[in-house]
Design a protein around this motif. Structure first.
Motif, short mmCIF file in Angstrom:
data_model
loop_
_atom_site.label_atom_id
_atom_site.label_comp_id
_atom_site.label_asym_id
_atom_site.label_seq_id
_atom_site.Cartn_x
_atom_site.Cartn_y
_atom_site.Cartn_z
N GLY A 116 0.81 -1.20 0.00
CA GLY A 116 0.00 0.00 0.00
C GLY A 116 0.85 1.26 0.00
N TRP A 117 1.97 1.20 0.72
CA TRP A 117 2.86 2.36 0.77
C TRP A 117 3.65 2.56 -0.52
CZ3 TRP A 117 5.41 1.15 6.16
CH2 TRP A 117 4.56 1.62 7.19
N MET A 118 4.08 1.47 -1.12
CA MET A 118 5.12 1.56 -2.15
C MET A 118 4.61 1.40 -3.58
SD MET A 118 8.14 -0.57 -0.22
CE MET A 118 8.76 -0.03 1.37
N ALA A 148 -1.04 3.54 -7.12
CA ALA A 148 -2.43 3.23 -6.80
C ALA A 148 -3.05 2.24 -7.78
CB ALA A 148 -3.25 4.52 -6.75
N ASP A 149 -2.70 2.37 -9.07
CA ASP A 149 -3.33 1.49 -10.07
C ASP A 149 -2.80 0.07 -10.04
OD1 ASP A 149 -0.81 2.02 -11.06
OD2 ASP A 149 -1.47 2.66 -13.05
N ARG A 150 -1.77 -0.18 -9.22
CA ARG A 150 -1.23 -1.54 -9.09
C ARG A 150 -1.52 -2.15 -7.73
NH1 ARG A 150 4.86 -1.47 -10.18
NH2 ARG A 150 4.54 -3.69 -9.69
N ALA A 181 -6.80 -0.99 1.32
CA ALA A 181 -7.40 -0.94 2.65
C ALA A 181 -6.34 -0.71 3.72
CB ALA A 181 -8.19 -2.21 2.93
N ALA A 182 -5.18 -1.37 3.56
CA ALA A 182 -4.09 -1.21 4.52
C ALA A 182 -3.55 0.22 4.49
CB ALA A 182 -2.97 -2.21 4.22
N LEU A 183 -3.44 0.78 3.29
CA LEU A 183 -2.98 2.17 3.16
C LEU A 183 -3.98 3.13 3.79
CD1 LEU A 183 -1.07 4.32 2.09
CD2 LEU A 183 -2.26 4.18 -0.11
#
Length: 199
Positions: free
Chosen positions: A58-60, A63-65, A72-74
């Motif tokens: 989620g961090w790295m 968004a489209d991947r 949800a984690a992000l």
């Protein structure tokens, strides 16, 4: 008016000394600062998952991947981080478990110590981005550990908070709680006396 963020991390709801300290702190804080906004996050009632590959994704990842789980984690990490960013005063209630902080509190820290958000990397090393905030750490300990090599709470939390720019940190320890009635009463009385001073 200030925003106060309280993080409860005791596994117990009943009989918890750290929760008792938090309650007393907040009573006194509200009397002294009646207009302040107080947010309480209870990590026992709403545990924060441990750092895992899903959160890292989620961090790295762009968004489209991101998978639905990574998004949800992000979002969860963003909510926790936004609470911290909005706070002027941070209160951490931390019983000592096996010489250190509860794993739930470590998980919360893992969600909010974020590069580019609460700290950044520079040519001279990491730089905290949350300067100007104050923190109070309320601990409950069965033995007496302050200043000893067995205290892995205060040094770690001081370092973690300083890493994100919070250097104004006050620790209030209730110690000796499992060393008999005399030590327990003395340790709790000393902690409550310090609470009255700082609140």
């Amino acid at each position: 008016m200030s925003n106060v963020l309280v993080i409860e991390s005791s596994a117990r709801q009943q009989g918890s000394i750290s929760r008792q300290l938090t309650e007393e702190f907040l009573v006194q804080w509200r009397e002294a600062h009646p207009d302040d906004s107080i947010t309480i996050r209870d990590l026992a009632k709403e545990p924060v998952p441990h750092l895992d590959e899903t959160l890292l994704g989620g961090w790295m990842k762009p968004a489209d991947r991101q998978s639905a789980a990574e998004k949800a984690a992000l979002e969860r990490s963003n909510r926790l981080t936004e609470e911290l960013l909005a706070a002027d005063v941070l209160v951490l209630a931390a019983p000592m478990y096996n010489f250190a902080i509860p794993s739930t509190l470590k998980s919360w820290l893992d969600h909010v110590l974020r590069a580019g958000v609460t700290f950044k990397y520079t040519e001279t090393g990491p730089q905290g981005l949350l300067s100007g905030k104050r923190a109070y750490v309320l601990t409950a300990r069965g033995g007496i550990y302050a200043g000893s090599a067995l205290d892995h709470q205060e040094p770690y939390l001081r370092q973690a908070l300083a890493f994100i720019g919070i250097h104004d940190v006050t620790f209030i320890h209730a110690e000796g709680l499992n060393m008999g009635a005399e030590f327990s009463e003395k340790g709790l009385a000393q902690a409550k006396s310090r609470l009255a001073e700082v609140a």
